[in-house]
Motif scaffolding. Sequence first.
Motif, PDB file in Angstrom:
ATOM      1  N   PHE A 167      62.173 -37.517 -25.016  1.00 19.44           N
ATOM      2  CA  PHE A 167      62.180 -36.751 -25.211  1.00 19.44           C
ATOM      3  C   PHE A 167      64.000 -35.922 -24.485  1.00 19.44           C
ATOM      4  O   PHE A 167      64.796 -36.714 -23.694  1.00 19.44           O
ATOM      5  CB  PHE A 167      61.534 -35.479 -24.735  1.00 19.44           C
ATOM      6  N   SER A 168      64.615 -34.679 -25.315  1.00 15.78           N
ATOM      7  CA  SER A 168      65.751 -34.531 -24.854  1.00 15.78           C
ATOM      8  C   SER A 168      65.263 -33.770 -23.441  1.00 15.78           C
ATOM      9  O   SER A 168      66.251 -32.530 -22.474  1.00 15.78           O
ATOM     10  CB  SER A 168      66.321 -33.937 -25.496  1.00 15.78           C
ATOM     11  N   THR A 169      63.960 -32.943 -23.317  1.00 16.60           N
ATOM     12  CA  THR A 169      63.397 -31.847 -22.520  1.00 16.60           C
ATOM     13  C   THR A 169      62.962 -32.321 -21.223  1.00 16.60           C
ATOM     14  O   THR A 169      63.058 -33.359 -21.906  1.00 16.60           O
ATOM     15  CB  THR A 169      62.810 -30.784 -23.128  1.00 16.60           C
ATOM     16  N   ARG A 170      63.107 -32.013 -20.550  1.00 12.71           N
ATOM     17  CA  ARG A 170      62.075 -32.368 -19.215  1.00 12.71           C
ATOM     18  C   ARG A 170      61.089 -32.205 -18.982  1.00 12.71           C
ATOM     19  O   ARG A 170      60.695 -33.008 -18.115  1.00 12.71           O
ATOM     20  CB  ARG A 170      62.721 -31.841 -17.851  1.00 12.71           C
ATOM     21  N   ASP A 171      60.655 -31.443 -19.929  1.00 13.44           N
ATOM     22  CA  ASP A 171      58.998 -31.822 -19.454  1.00 13.44           C
ATOM     23  C   ASP A 171      58.128 -32.162 -21.472  1.00 13.44           C
ATOM     24  O   ASP A 171      57.128 -31.154 -21.383  1.00 13.44           O
ATOM     25  CB  ASP A 171      58.443 -30.041 -19.675  1.00 13.44           C
ATOM     26  N   CYS A 239      53.497 -36.357 -18.877  1.00 17.12           N
ATOM     27  CA  CYS A 239      55.344 -36.429 -18.480  1.00 17.12           C
ATOM     28  C   CYS A 239      55.622 -36.726 -18.103  1.00 17.12           C
ATOM     29  O   CYS A 239      55.515 -36.493 -17.132  1.00 17.12           O
ATOM     30  CB  CYS A 239      55.767 -35.271 -18.859  1.00 17.12           C
ATOM     31  N   TYR A 240      56.936 -38.001 -17.619  1.00 17.11           N
ATOM     32  CA  TYR A 240      57.165 -38.539 -16.540  1.00 17.11           C
ATOM     33  C   TYR A 240      59.134 -38.215 -17.065  1.00 17.11           C
ATOM     34  O   TYR A 240      59.186 -38.736 -17.720  1.00 17.11           O
ATOM     35  CB  TYR A 240      57.213 -40.276 -17.139  1.00 17.11           C
ATOM     36  N   PRO A 241      59.668 -37.740 -15.540  1.00 15.47           N
ATOM     37  CA  PRO A 241      60.797 -37.072 -15.584  1.00 15.47           C
ATOM     38  C   PRO A 241      61.738 -38.594 -15.734  1.00 15.47           C
ATOM     39  O   PRO A 241      61.530 -40.004 -15.349  1.00 15.47           O
ATOM     40  CB  PRO A 241      61.223 -36.609 -14.753  1.00 15.47           C
ATOM     41  N   LEU A 242      63.512 -38.576 -16.002  1.00 15.75           N
ATOM     42  CA  LEU A 242      64.391 -39.729 -16.642  1.00 15.75           C
ATOM     43  C   LEU A 242      65.590 -38.869 -15.932  1.00 15.75           C
ATOM     44  O   LEU A 242      65.875 -38.771 -14.889  1.00 15.75           O
ATOM     45  CB  LEU A 242      64.037 -40.499 -18.169  1.00 15.75           C
ATOM     46  N   PHE A 243      66.639 -38.883 -16.820  1.00 17.67           N
ATOM     47  CA  PHE A 243      67.687 -38.272 -16.218  1.00 17.67           C
ATOM     48  C   PHE A 243      67.363 -36.787 -16.237  1.00 17.67           C
ATOM     49  O   PHE A 243      66.943 -35.795 -17.160  1.00 17.67           O
ATOM     50  CB  PHE A 243      69.106 -39.035 -16.765  1.00 17.67           C
ATOM     51  N   SER A 244      68.616 -36.563 -15.113  1.00 16.01           N
ATOM     52  CA  SER A 244      68.347 -35.272 -14.795  1.00 16.01           C
ATOM     53  C   SER A 244      70.042 -33.789 -15.450  1.00 16.01           C
ATOM     54  O   SER A 244      69.818 -33.209 -15.914  1.00 16.01           O
ATOM     55  CB  SER A 244      68.735 -34.094 -13.250  1.00 16.01           C
ATOM     56  N   SER A 250      63.391 -36.724 -20.260  1.00 11.98           N
ATOM     57  CA  SER A 250      61.498 -37.707 -20.087  1.00 11.98           C
ATOM     58  C   SER A 250      60.820 -37.732 -21.051  1.00 11.98           C
ATOM     59  O   SER A 250      61.977 -38.482 -22.475  1.00 11.98           O
ATOM     60  CB  SER A 250      60.976 -36.014 -19.873  1.00 11.98           C
ATOM     61  N   PHE A 251      60.269 -38.889 -20.763  1.00  7.54           N
ATOM     62  CA  PHE A 251      58.571 -39.907 -21.956  1.00  7.54           C
ATOM     63  C   PHE A 251      57.785 -39.607 -21.285  1.00  7.54           C
ATOM     64  O   PHE A 251      57.609 -39.425 -20.401  1.00  7.54           O
ATOM     65  CB  PHE A 251      59.813 -41.349 -21.897  1.00  7.54           C
ATOM     66  N   ARG A 252      57.052 -40.290 -22.649  1.00  9.10           N
ATOM     67  CA  ARG A 252      55.806 -40.023 -22.536  1.00  9.10           C
ATOM     68  C   ARG A 252      54.974 -41.310 -23.512  1.00  9.10           C
ATOM     69  O   ARG A 252      54.945 -41.237 -23.998  1.00  9.10           O
ATOM     70  CB  ARG A 252      55.135 -38.583 -22.998  1.00  9.10           C
ATOM     71  N   TRP A 253      53.599 -42.018 -23.185  1.00  3.59           N
ATOM     72  CA  TRP A 253      53.400 -42.610 -23.941  1.00  3.59           C
ATOM     73  C   TRP A 253      52.201 -42.316 -24.128  1.00  3.59           C
ATOM     74  O   TRP A 253      51.400 -41.132 -24.299  1.00  3.59           O
ATOM     75  CB  TRP A 253      52.217 -43.723 -22.951  1.00  3.59           C
ATOM     76  N   VAL A 254      51.818 -43.189 -25.725  1.00  8.20           N
ATOM     77  CA  VAL A 254      51.373 -42.638 -26.446  1.00  8.20           C
ATOM     78  C   VAL A 254      50.234 -43.986 -27.139  1.00  8.20           C
ATOM     79  O   VAL A 254      50.973 -45.406 -27.121  1.00  8.20           O
ATOM     80  CB  VAL A 254      51.707 -42.128 -27.751  1.00  8.20           C
TER      81      VAL A 254
END
Length: 290
Positions: A167-171, A239-244, A250-254
């Motif tokens: 995702f392009s967002t932090r959350d 949700c896991y954070p990536l780059f600031s 951010s990313f998450r798994w499904v």
Amino acid sequence: SPSVSAAWFALMAQLPRSRGGAGAHLAWGAVVAFCAVCAPRPVSANTEGWDVAATVYSDQFCFERHSDLLLLEGACYSTGPYSNTSTAFKVKVVSYGNKGSVWVVDFQEFSDDCFTPLAGKESLNIGKCVGFIGRFRGTLQVKFRSDKCTGGPSSCSNLALGEQRFFSTRDCTGDPMTALRRFVPLQGECLVMRNQSSQSFTLSLLQNETRIVRQDFPGGNDKCNTLSEIVDYNIQEVCYPLFSSKTPRSFRWVAHRQTISAISGCQRVVLMRCAWLALFLAATSSFLDL
């Protein structure tokens, strides 16, 4: 299911022969409700696809069975115990049997994480005894991965997949970045990564939780056969954070687990409840017309 079918035929038997009157309108309304509300909803096509089932043989005539593989298109699998001359391989279905043509699977081996081919692609017909990984031979079959597949285990795939959404967002809000979406098999298959490393992914089912467990095999190990570092991802909407300062942030798994059935157990329960409700409405309509 048979129970749903029985309820449907019972409903039809309750319909008044006349199409006039309040009871008839209510009865036919029950039919419309049954068809519109209770019909199984189509599942998302995002995880549907064709998987390749390979039976691997150690002899040239495909008599001595060695192992069975269920392969995800495009995944970079380690050649593992099958070859000492290549590092990885991948498969892709390129001909789908349209208009009487044969099904064809492209197969290719690589010297790294599926970027440097050792040779050109081999186009393999399904159902034939063909050269496969390294010195081994195999027979291939294509299986459909979808909750809508009705052909049973012989033609439907139950391969479990993990989807990593960025995702392009932090959350992890908003639409995922489709260009970065990644799918991995979740049965512990060895996948080759950069720098001659490898990974495997498995589902871990704990109390009320489903986790994707990733095992990393660094240090020039491309066969998942040494001590590993284990990374445990909770996929319950975490949700896991990536780059600031850049995307993805951010990313998450499904997890996607297919069941070899046209209608899931949950859908059967809903269908049964709707069927008997429609039957009750039809019976009520017949009483109103008395």
